[in-house]
Motif scaffolding. Structure first.
Motif, PDB file in Angstrom:
ATOM      1  N   MET A   1       0.822  -1.199   0.000  1.00  6.78           N
ATOM      2  CA  MET A   1       0.000   0.000   0.000  1.00  6.78           C
ATOM      3  C   MET A   1       0.861   1.256   0.000  1.00  6.78           C
ATOM      4  O   MET A   1       0.643   2.197   0.747  1.00  6.78           O
ATOM      5  CB  MET A   1      -0.923   0.005   1.229  1.00  6.78           C
ATOM      6  CG  MET A   1      -2.050  -0.978   1.086  1.00  6.78           C
ATOM      7  SD  MET A   1      -3.387  -0.300   0.120  1.00  6.78           S
ATOM      8  CE  MET A   1      -4.537  -1.636   0.170  1.00  6.78           C
ATOM      9  N   PRO A  11       1.782  -5.550   0.702  1.00  6.82           N
ATOM     10  CA  PRO A  11       0.380  -5.792   1.044  1.00  6.82           C
ATOM     11  C   PRO A  11      -0.108  -7.112   0.474  1.00  6.82           C
ATOM     12  O   PRO A  11       0.197  -7.471  -0.669  1.00  6.82           O
ATOM     13  CB  PRO A  11      -0.347  -4.603   0.401  1.00  6.82           C
ATOM     14  CG  PRO A  11       0.559  -4.113  -0.661  1.00  6.82           C
ATOM     15  CD  PRO A  11       1.952  -4.388  -0.197  1.00  6.82           C
ATOM     16  N   GLY A 126      -3.651  -6.393   3.297  1.00 13.13           N
ATOM     17  CA  GLY A 126      -4.052  -5.382   2.327  1.00 13.13           C
ATOM     18  C   GLY A 126      -5.536  -5.292   2.085  1.00 13.13           C
ATOM     19  O   GLY A 126      -5.966  -4.553   1.209  1.00 13.13           O
TER      20      GLY A 126
END
Length: 356
Positions: A1, A11, A126
């Motif tokens: 991210m 992520p 994520g």
């Protein structure tokens, strides 16, 4: 991210949805539209013949881990999952994001628990992306009422195949009513903007590695529509040179509105911690901070990016402005709310993930 994680942390996005909803189509779309970003995938087919894995293996090559003949949530435990994540998150692999494509019969909650329970230091959760087949939603929901529970857990819901649904607006409204503050994104053919899920890297930053833009150089009938993704998401970029007051910021984060899917960036708490800045990483209801020392080259700023569907960016900006504080003195308990969400907290993973 992106900036919401350390360079070593990748992520891990869980991609779920009932059989035939379009998960593999969406994953292939991400591969074809990710610029210079490199995606690793753990593909879980339910049957012994790994059809979904075949569909993405040509694009991913050795960046695919295929798990056939059973649901991942039942077939392995968190320690075994770490073995697969270790392969994809190795520094030499150059992976920017890992997508776990669940089988159409998997239990999303268990997959999320497995990722959160992972001891791998190189990954960060994520978010849970749930894909819905708009044309078949009513029938699927009638036969499988657990779909409602899956939607309530999701951080992002992709309502796919809207072109095939005669009452698309009704389906979108129904799905929104079944989610818990998740962003709901309409789509056809699994086309969503990759930046909804992760920060795309310019291809020149990946010299010598696969660029997914190259995959559609030939035979792409939809190439002329590449810019028409119609993702329906909004974003807000916020910067402040005054420190943020931790209690006010936590009130903002704890009450963030429905549809606000991602928050990423850095927070300056000023006199509350003059040594460190706090990288913030939020997807859906999941929230975590990472403490990073300030360096002499860093500008002492708070810099945040918010992404969501149907959000009021202007109102959110005003709420963040109200979190600024130039008081030279600190409340000795002011950081307690923040520290609950710092990586390494003694709280159970599920409490950290879903309490926000």
């Amino acid at each position: 991210m992106g900036n919401s994680r350390t360079p070593q942390q990748i992520p891990v996005v869980v991609l779920a949805g009932f059989l035939g909803s379009g998960k593999t189509t969406l994953l292939n779309h991400l591969l074809h539209r990710s610029g210079g970003s490199r995606i690793g995938a753990i593909v879980n087919d339910f049957g012994a013949i790994e059809i979904d894995a075949m569909a993405v293996a040509g694009a991913l090559g050795d960046s695919t881990v295929s798990l056939g003949n059973g649901c991942l949530c039942c077939a392995v435990d968190a320690s075994e999952l770490d073995l697969y994540l270790n392969r994809l998150a190795a520094p030499g692999a150059g992976i920017d994001v890992i997508v776990i494509e669940a089988s159409g019969l998997a239990e999303p909650q268990e997959l999320v628990r497995m990722v959160l329970a992972s001891d791998h230091p190189g990954i960060v959760y994520g978010g849970l992306v749930e894909v819905v087949d708009a044309a078949e939603f009513d029938g699927t929901r009638a036969e499988h009422p657990e779909i409602d529970r899956h939607l309530a857990l999701a951080d992002l819901v992709v309502v796919n195949k809207l072109d095939r649904a005669p009452d698309a607006d009704r389906v979108l409204g129904l799905v929104r009513s079944l989610t818990d503050r998740a962003a709901v994104v309409p789509a056809t053919y699994g086309r969503i903007d990759p930046e909804v899920l992760f920060d795309c890297r310019p291809s020149e930053e990946r010299i010598g590695q696969l660029s997914f833009d190259d995959l559609h150089e030939h035979g792409d009938d939809d190439h002329g529509h590449a810019g028409h993704l119609h993702t329906g998401y909004d974003s807000l970029s916020f910067a402040a040179d005054l420190p943020m007051e931790p209690r006010r910021l936590m009130q903002f984060l704890d009450s963030r509105p429905e549809g606000l899917y991602r928050i990423k960036g850095y927070v300056d708490f000023g006199p509350h911690d003059t040594v460190n800045r706090y990288a913030v990483h939020a997807v859906g209801r999941f929230l975590r901070f990472y403490i990073e020392p300030w360096t002499p080259a860093d500008a002492r700023l708070t810099q945040l990016v918010l992404i969501g569907s149907g959000i009021d960016a202007g109102a959110l900006g005003k709420e963040l402005e109200a979190c600024r504080n130039d008081a030279p003195h600190t409340d000795e308990h002011g950081m307690w709310g923040v520290l609950r969400y710092v990586q390494g907290s003694e709280e159970e993973p599920d409490a950290v993930a879903y309490e926000a």
